[in-house]
Motif scaffolding. Structure first.
Motif, PDB file in Angstrom:
ATOM      1  N   VAL A 227       0.836  -1.209   0.000  1.00 13.42           N
ATOM      2  CA  VAL A 227       0.000   0.000   0.000  1.00 13.42           C
ATOM      3  C   VAL A 227       0.862   1.246   0.000  1.00 13.42           C
ATOM      4  CG1 VAL A 227      -1.617   1.354   1.373  1.00 13.42           C
ATOM      5  CG2 VAL A 227      -2.007  -1.093   1.045  1.00 13.42           C
ATOM      6  N   SER A 228       1.950   1.202   0.794  1.00 14.35           N
ATOM      7  CA  SER A 228       2.855   2.349   0.834  1.00 14.35           C
ATOM      8  C   SER A 228       3.482   2.588  -0.532  1.00 14.35           C
ATOM      9  CB  SER A 228       3.931   2.096   1.891  1.00 14.35           C
ATOM     10  OG  SER A 228       4.852   3.165   1.912  1.00 14.35           O
ATOM     11  N   GLU A 229       3.853   1.499  -1.196  1.00 18.78           N
ATOM     12  CA  GLU A 229       4.448   1.656  -2.517  1.00 18.78           C
ATOM     13  C   GLU A 229       3.432   2.195  -3.524  1.00 18.78           C
ATOM     14  OE1 GLU A 229       7.520   1.319  -3.544  1.00 18.78           O
ATOM     15  OE2 GLU A 229       8.146   0.933  -1.474  1.00 18.78           O
ATOM     16  N   ILE A 230       2.170   1.718  -3.385  1.00 17.95           N
ATOM     17  CA  ILE A 230       1.138   2.197  -4.292  1.00 17.95           C
ATOM     18  C   ILE A 230       0.916   3.700  -4.106  1.00 17.95           C
ATOM     19  CG2 ILE A 230      -1.338   2.084  -4.771  1.00 17.95           C
ATOM     20  CD1 ILE A 230      -1.184  -0.920  -4.214  1.00 17.95           C
ATOM     21  N   ARG A 231       0.917   4.107  -2.838  1.00 15.91           N
ATOM     22  CA  ARG A 231       0.717   5.546  -2.568  1.00 15.91           C
ATOM     23  C   ARG A 231       1.870   6.369  -3.123  1.00 15.91           C
ATOM     24  NH1 ARG A 231      -1.531   5.122   3.679  1.00 15.91           N
ATOM     25  NH2 ARG A 231      -3.670   4.485   3.096  1.00 15.91           N
ATOM     26  N   LYS A 232       3.085   5.842  -3.000  1.00 19.13           N
ATOM     27  CA  LYS A 232       4.216   6.561  -3.587  1.00 19.13           C
ATOM     28  C   LYS A 232       4.063   6.665  -5.091  1.00 19.13           C
ATOM     29  CE  LYS A 232       7.626   5.343  -0.049  1.00 19.13           C
ATOM     30  NZ  LYS A 232       8.906   4.609   0.203  1.00 19.13           N
ATOM     31  N   THR A 233       3.639   5.574  -5.675  1.00 20.00           N
ATOM     32  CA  THR A 233       3.450   5.580  -7.116  1.00 20.00           C
ATOM     33  C   THR A 233       2.346   6.556  -7.509  1.00 20.00           C
ATOM     34  OG1 THR A 233       4.137   3.260  -7.195  1.00 20.00           O
ATOM     35  CG2 THR A 233       2.954   4.139  -9.112  1.00 20.00           C
ATOM     36  N   GLU A 234       1.282   6.564  -6.686  1.00 16.09           N
ATOM     37  CA  GLU A 234       0.170   7.493  -6.962  1.00 16.09           C
ATOM     38  C   GLU A 234       0.626   8.947  -6.854  1.00 16.09           C
ATOM     39  OE1 GLU A 234      -4.440   8.231  -5.507  1.00 16.09           O
ATOM     40  OE2 GLU A 234      -3.067   7.046  -4.262  1.00 16.09           O
ATOM     41  N   GLU A 235       1.464   9.249  -5.831  1.00 14.99           N
ATOM     42  CA  GLU A 235       1.981  10.600  -5.669  1.00 14.99           C
ATOM     43  C   GLU A 235       2.883  10.989  -6.826  1.00 14.99           C
ATOM     44  OE1 GLU A 235       2.731  14.341  -4.079  1.00 14.99           O
ATOM     45  OE2 GLU A 235       1.150  12.878  -3.693  1.00 14.99           O
ATOM     46  N   GLU A 236       3.689  10.017  -7.254  1.00 15.98           N
ATOM     47  CA  GLU A 236       4.554  10.289  -8.401  1.00 15.98           C
ATOM     48  C   GLU A 236       3.706  10.557  -9.648  1.00 15.98           C
ATOM     49  OE1 GLU A 236       7.048   6.926  -8.678  1.00 15.98           O
ATOM     50  OE2 GLU A 236       8.285   7.476  -6.940  1.00 15.98           O
ATOM     51  N   LEU A 237       2.616   9.769  -9.769  1.00 20.92           N
ATOM     52  CA  LEU A 237       1.717   9.991 -10.892  1.00 20.92           C
ATOM     53  C   LEU A 237       1.095  11.383 -10.799  1.00 20.92           C
ATOM     54  CD1 LEU A 237       0.069   9.093 -13.356  1.00 20.92           C
ATOM     55  CD2 LEU A 237      -1.598   8.115 -11.751  1.00 20.92           C
ATOM     56  N   ARG A 238       0.653  11.767  -9.584  1.00 23.45           N
ATOM     57  CA  ARG A 238       0.024  13.086  -9.425  1.00 23.45           C
ATOM     58  C   ARG A 238       0.997  14.188  -9.788  1.00 23.45           C
ATOM     59  NH1 ARG A 238      -0.318  17.381  -6.630  1.00 23.45           N
ATOM     60  NH2 ARG A 238       1.487  16.800  -5.378  1.00 23.45           N
ATOM     61  N   LYS A 239       2.234  14.069  -9.277  1.00 24.09           N
ATOM     62  CA  LYS A 239       3.228  15.093  -9.592  1.00 24.09           C
ATOM     63  C   LYS A 239       3.563  15.097 -11.080  1.00 24.09           C
ATOM     64  CE  LYS A 239       5.473  15.181  -5.068  1.00 24.09           C
ATOM     65  NZ  LYS A 239       6.738  14.918  -4.315  1.00 24.09           N
ATOM     66  N   ALA A 240       3.676  13.940 -11.623  1.00 20.35           N
ATOM     67  CA  ALA A 240       3.985  13.874 -13.044  1.00 20.35           C
ATOM     68  C   ALA A 240       2.859  14.463 -13.869  1.00 20.35           C
ATOM     69  CB  ALA A 240       4.246  12.420 -13.451  1.00 20.35           C
ATOM     70  N   MET A 241       1.632  14.138 -13.471  1.00 17.66           N
ATOM     71  CA  MET A 241       0.485  14.695 -14.179  1.00 17.66           C
ATOM     72  C   MET A 241       0.436  16.224 -14.010  1.00 17.66           C
ATOM     73  SD  MET A 241      -1.364  12.673 -15.988  1.00 17.66           S
ATOM     74  CE  MET A 241      -2.832  13.680 -16.093  1.00 17.66           C
ATOM     75  N   HIS A 242       0.744  16.673 -12.782  1.00 19.46           N
ATOM     76  CA  HIS A 242       0.727  18.121 -12.538  1.00 19.46           C
ATOM     77  C   HIS A 242       1.778  18.835 -13.392  1.00 19.46           C
ATOM     78  CE1 HIS A 242      -0.265  21.676 -10.154  1.00 19.46           C
ATOM     79  NE2 HIS A 242       1.035  21.931 -10.093  1.00 19.46           N
TER      80      HIS A 242
END
Length: 805
Positions: A227-242
């Motif tokens: 779950v922690s890794e998924i959240r990191k990936t999600e944050e990276e996705l959010r930043k990348a999308m931003h």
């Protein structure tokens, strides 16, 4: 006694000396020779005109103007006309805008533009905002963006699914079942591929249960890590999308800013603002999405409603001179703190008071920056904090936004500190002499800041030039106010009345407000009479009616004198009694009345006892006059010995404070009458101060005093032997009413002008005074007033010595 008659006649004034009259030939017959209206010309204020021109012409700081003078002298009208005329020749000052400070929102800053360009900049920013919103929405609705977005999201989902498959496999190997639901993630032990119930789990052997518990813990740890890794990936996705979306926004709007940068390439402050504006739009691009847009879930939102956040991209056009020609001029009649220095408005929101830079409102100082601000002193100093803040602004040459009552908790506090505006304004304050003198005395900064005094006088010379200017003023006023035209006889009457107002034959008043009042009232009576032209009779009626409206108090005095309640003799002879003249004033009128003065003299050393002083009804100037009498009597009758005199003197039936020295000659006459035993003609009243040499000195209110006694004599019946004695120096101040002049012309009433006490004695008593001014005499001619007074002094001196022996 023929020589006495001749003597009286030589001091008697002719009717021509009692007033000044206009030469009618210098005027057109009527004033309506033309309907053309010209700008009013300042009359008789050359000193003020020069000072005004100097003060307005000096550019350096500190040369603000303070205009002083009585109301009605034209000071406001002339100031406004002069300033407006000069302002037309001055350049239009710059426009000023407040814009959002993207680095420090609590300190909005100003941008200045050439006159009229501020509105253009505001419109440019409004168009820019609309274009940005359109371009951003358009950029995020393209197929390329949607494909890239899906690609990134699907990649993210693929990684997430892979991670969960790995967890499921790991749990299966450990005989643990993982269940994912909206309520959360749960794990259960399995046997034979099926999850065990709680009862079934408890029936297992101890070692089996322990193994499954350990396996369950390992699975949960693995789940947490995943779950922690998924959240990191999600944050990276959010930043990348931003970042991806920012790059799209940056590319989409860059072309919108390019023409603005070119347009304002010479204004560094605007370029800096545009750069900050661009960066902020790129950073907070989500503001331009519709509320239902799901992309907002992927970006960080600013706090507050979207409409409020959009204000950051607007322009507060603070001062706009687009429609102006010349420098601004404001006559601020209500100089409150906010009206002068602007304000920051507040809005209630959920129990709090909020504000923003668009609610910064200008004051008169901001609006007249580069021009002229005119204030009334009375209004300025009646508003708390206004004067202190005005001084600070002039000293710092900046206008800051302040909340004078903020420290007292009377206003909501805010951290907003808008940038101060540089100040270049000419301040003109219009006020009274009293305010000017007070400020000059108690405020050391006042003279430094208002170093130009523009002084409006109340009088001007009565020469041909000013007389014609006054004629033009009357003509102009009649045209502007749609009055009937004035006949030249009416104009002459008004001009003569102007001299009466200042009690000077060779002066005219500059209080044109009083002049216009007479014009309006005379016009009323002309219209009432059905006349097309305002004539002399209408002016006469207006003056009479004006006096009648305010003559209640003088009429009451005359009634009391006529009925005998105030005891005044206007004929016959009395020893130790004389009619003095006094001037009284009410709220709206000044009038003269006679006052009976009596004296008693007797041997003693007390000197002259002023009964008013003993009763605490004598002012300082009156006391000074009484002391002068002692000096004169001692110099004439007791040069080489102590004066053996006790005397009492009083104003009969006077119960209020008496001040001034205009009755000092009158008091000397009555003392000499009592000393000499020579009676005084009660039909003659006297005014004038005296010095220790017996010389008569001028006094004020001479016209009112003469007319006051004349009215009493006329009501009782003029005898031809009645009149008034005045100082020679007051002849030039005589502007008497027609009824007095007519009586003098007929010989029913007389006015004498004298230079020495001796002349007045001979007129009052009908016998030689025995005194020759400038000639010292050891003894006076037999039968003269001074000889009789000298004998009385000798008798009193001998009596005093006999008593001593």
């Amino acid at each position: 006694m023929n020589w006495i008659s001749e003597y009286r006649t030589s001091r008697k004034l002719t009717a021509d000396q009692l007033t000044a009259s206009c030469d009618l030939s210098q005027f057109p017959e009527v004033t309506n020779d033309s309907d053309e209206v010209h700008e009013k010309e300042m009359i008789g204020q050359e000193r003020a005109e020069k000072a005004m021109a100097f003060g307005l012409g000096v550019k350096q700081s500190g040369y603000n103007l303070f205009v002083v003078g009585p109301s009605g002298t034209g000071r406001v009208t002339y100031t406004l006309q002069t300033v407006h005329r000069l302002a037309k020749e001055r350049p239009v000052p710059n426009d000023w805008c407040y814009v959002y400070n993207f680095e420090d929102p609590d300190q909005p800053f100003m941008i200045t533009f050439p006159p009229g360009n501020g509105l253009g900049f505001k419109k440019d920013m409004e168009v820019l905002l609309l274009d940005i919103e359109r371009e951003i929405r358009s950029a995020f609705t393209t197929e390329e963006f949607e494909q890239e977005k899906r690609k990134r999201i699907e990649s993210f989902k693929s990684e997430v699914d892979k991670a969960w498959r790995s967890i499921d496999q790991f749990a299966s190997d450990k005989q643990i079942y993982v269940e994912r639901s909206p309520e959360g993630i749960h794990t259960y032990p399995m046997k034979n591929g099926k999850p065990l119930t709680n009862d079934a789990f408890l029936e297992l052997p101890e070692d089996e249960r322990q193994r499954l518990l350990e396996a369950d813990q390992e699975v949960e740890d693995q789940i947490q890590e995943t779950v922690s890794e998924i959240r990191k990936t999600e944050e990276e996705l959010r930043k990348a999308m931003h970042t991806f979306m920012q790059s799209i926004v940056s590319y989409a709007i860059e072309g919108l800013f390019r023409p603005l940068r070119e347009k304002y390439q010479d204004r560094q402050r605007v370029l800096q603002y545009l750069d900050a504006y661009f960066d902020d739009v790129v950073e907070h691009f989500s503001l331009f999405f519709p509320e239902h847009d799901q992309q907002e879930q992927l970006v960080t939102q600013l706090g507050g409603p979207k409409e409020k956040q959009f204000l950051r991209f607007t322009v507060n056009l603070f001062v706009n001179h687009k429609e102006r020609s010349g420098a601004p001029v404001i006559y601020e009649t209500n100089p409150t703190f906010d009206n002068l220095f602007g304000r920051i408005e507040y809005q209630g929101q959920i129990g709090n008071m909020t504000t923003d830079f668009t609610k910064i409102k200008p004051g008169a100082l901001h609006q007249t920056n580069g021009g002229y601000l005119i204030l009334q002193a009375n209004e300025l100093f009646s508003n708390p904090h206004a004067w202190g803040a005005l001084k600070r602004a002039l000293q710092a040459r900046k206008v800051r936004f302040e909340h004078p009552n903020e420290n007292r908790g009377m206003l909501p506090t805010t951290g907003m500190k808008p940038q101060a505006m540089p100040l270049d304004v000419k301040i003109i304050i219009i006020g009274s002499y009293m305010i000017y003198d007070i400020l000059s005395t108690i405020d050391e900064d006042f003279v430094k800041l208002f170093s130009v005094k523009v002084e409006f006088d109340t009088v001007m010379e009565r020469d041909a030039d000013n007389t014609m200017k006054l004629f033009s003023f009357i003509r102009q006023y009649a045209i502007e106010e749609r009055l009937q035209p004035f006949h030249r006889e009416a104009v002459a009457k008004v001009i003569d009345y102007s001299s009466r107002m200042v009690n000077e034959q060779n002066k005219l008043t500059t209080r044109f407000q009083d002049i216009t009042g007479i014009l309006v009232e005379a016009n009323y009576y002309a219209v009432q009479a059905g006349d097309d032209i305002v004539g002399k009779s209408h002016i006469h009626t207006a003056l009479e009616e004006k006096e009648l409206r305010v003559s209640h108090i003088p009429e009451r005095y005359r009634e009391m004198i006529k009925s005998g309640r105030i005891m005044i003799d206007s004929d016959g002879y009395r020893i130790g009694q004389i009619n003095g003249l006094a001037v009284l004033g009410s709220r709206d009128s000044v009038f003269g009345i006679p006052a009976k003065i009596t004296a008693q003299t007797f041997a003693g050393k007390q000197g002259i006892i002023n009964i008013e002083r003993e009763a605490s009804l004598s002012g300082q100037f009156h006391e000074k006059g009484m002391l002068i009498l002692t000096g004169f009597l001692s110099g004439q009758f007791a040069r080489n010995r102590p004066i053996p005199l006790s005397a009492s003197i009083t104003f009969e039936q006077s119960y209020s404070l008496i001040d001034g020295d205009s009755a000092s000659s009158t008091e000397l006459y009555v003392l000499l009458s009592s000393l000499s035993g020579c009676p005084i003609n009660q039909g003659i009243a006297v005014t004038g101060s005296v010095n220790q040499w017996g010389e008569i000195q001028p006094i004020g209110g001479v016209n009112e005093k003469i007319e006051g006694f004349f009215h009493i004599c006329r009501e009782r019946g003029l005898t031809g032997s009645q009149g008034v004695i005045i100082p020679m120096q007051n002849i030039g101040q005589l502007m008497l009413h027609d009824d007095v002049i007519n009586a003098v012309s007929k010989g029913d009433f007389s006015i004498w002008a004298i230079e020495h006490i001796a002349e007045g004695l001979e007129i009052l008593m009908g016998i030689p005074s025995g005194f020759t001014p400038g000639v010292e005499a050891e003894s006076y001619p037999d039968g003269s007033v001074f000889q009789k007074a000298q004998k009385r002094f000798d008798d009193m001196y001998e009596a005093m010595n006999e008593e001593k022996d």
